[in-house]
Design a protein around this motif. Structure first.
Motif, mmCIF file in Angstrom:
data_model
loop_
_atom_site.group_PDB
_atom_site.id
_atom_site.type_symbol
_atom_site.label_atom_id
_atom_site.label_comp_id
_atom_site.label_asym_id
_atom_site.label_seq_id
_atom_site.Cartn_x
_atom_site.Cartn_y
_atom_site.Cartn_z
ATOM 1 N N GLY A 176 14.275 -11.208 23.987
ATOM 2 C CA GLY A 176 14.276 -10.125 24.952
ATOM 3 C C GLY A 176 14.092 -10.553 26.388
ATOM 4 N N ASN A 177 13.683 -11.797 26.595
ATOM 5 C CA ASN A 177 13.499 -12.318 27.952
ATOM 6 C C ASN A 177 14.158 -13.694 28.054
ATOM 7 N N ALA A 178 15.397 -13.749 27.616
ATOM 8 C CA ALA A 178 16.087 -15.035 27.501
ATOM 9 C C ALA A 178 16.234 -15.731 28.847
ATOM 10 N N GLY A 179 16.504 -14.967 29.905
ATOM 11 C CA GLY A 179 16.711 -15.573 31.212
ATOM 12 C C GLY A 179 15.479 -16.291 31.720
ATOM 13 N N ILE A 180 14.319 -15.666 31.548
ATOM 14 C CA ILE A 180 13.067 -16.284 31.994
ATOM 15 C C ILE A 180 12.798 -17.563 31.218
ATOM 16 N N TYR A 181 12.926 -17.484 29.892
ATOM 17 C CA TYR A 181 12.615 -18.655 29.075
ATOM 18 C C TYR A 181 13.595 -19.790 29.371
ATOM 19 N N ALA A 182 14.871 -19.482 29.524
ATOM 20 C CA ALA A 182 15.870 -20.517 29.796
ATOM 21 C C ALA A 182 15.592 -21.218 31.119
ATOM 22 N N CYS A 183 15.194 -20.458 32.127
ATOM 23 C CA CYS A 183 14.886 -21.039 33.435
ATOM 24 C C CYS A 183 13.693 -21.983 33.339
ATOM 25 N N VAL A 184 12.639 -21.531 32.662
ATOM 26 C CA VAL A 184 11.450 -22.361 32.506
ATOM 27 C C VAL A 184 11.762 -23.591 31.663
#
Length: 229
Positions: A176-184
């Motif tokens: 549900g928060n793929a963008g945040i996790y991918a960036c980190v």
């Protein structure tokens, strides 16, 4: 010491991905535990078969030295982690095959001889001490790598998400928060690449020092000069 540093580079470049990439597969692509396990087999299967191949290559081809395979493994480790920088929610899973295979090959290739080479680099009467140091620093390196990865990733997620409870769920791989996790994940990969680069340079310098010392000890002129002094 060069071989110890090489195994520590593998701890940061392979063991951390082995431990936490299933979390990334869940967080970024929403894969189930079973599907994540199947994807991880791409990375782990080479570790099962390649140690014996590495030993055979050294035994059958005198042009291939253990040090050569260690450098090949370090290069593969760096390349595999570099490829993972492209991880994003829009990336097809098929693109993960190459970096995961590279990581598996880089871990498996030297695994069958690295312990023996490390023990063979010291006098026989110090083999027990060398074995203790080797295993302490190798396993200690893995412990620091795995714990440090989780701590850094969790801190980076918390810095981007104001809600502590949501930050915890994102860091644990909740979809549900793929963008945040991918960036980190990309930021942590940059840290791994920096550690791998520094470690590889350290291995090269330690190896160069050892080769220089061996050549000096075998040089009759150097030996005679030392004896005269």
């Amino acid at each position: 010491m060069g071989l110890i540093v090489a195994t520590d580079v593998e701890a940061f470049g392979f063991v951390t991905i082995l431990t936490y990439f299933p979390v990334a597969l869940s967080a970024i692509w929403g894969l189930s535990a079973g599907a994540s396990g199947l994807v991880m087999l791409i990375m782990t299967a080479p570790v099962l078969f390649l140690p014996s191949l590495g030993v055979r290559l050294i035994a059958r081809n005198h042009r291939i030295s253990p040090t050569t395979l260690v450098y090949v493994a370090l290069a593969g480790m760096f390349a595999g982690n570099a490829f993972l920088l492209i991880v994003s929610p829009s990336l097809p899973l098929a693109w993960l095959v190459l970096p995961l295979v590279l990581l598996g090959v880089s871990m498996g290739l030297p695994l069958g001889f690295v312990d023996g080479e490390a023990m063979g680099a010291v006098p026989a009467h110090l083999s027990g001490t060398a074995s203790g140091v080797f295993n302490l620093l190798r396993l200690g390196g893995e412990t620091v790598a795995v714990g440090g990865y989780a701590a850094v990733l969790g801190a980076l997620v918390a810095a981007r998400v104001d809600d502590p409870d949501l930050a915890h769920r994102v860091a644990s791989g909740e979809p549900g928060n793929a963008g945040i996790y991918a960036c980190v994940f990309g930021h942590v990969q940059l840290a791994i690449l920096a550690i791998s680069a520094v470690g590889t340079i350290a291995v090269a310098l330690l190896h160069r020092t050892r080769v220089g010392a061996d050549r000096a000890s075998q040089d009759p002129g150097t030996l005679a000069s030392t004896t005269t002094r």
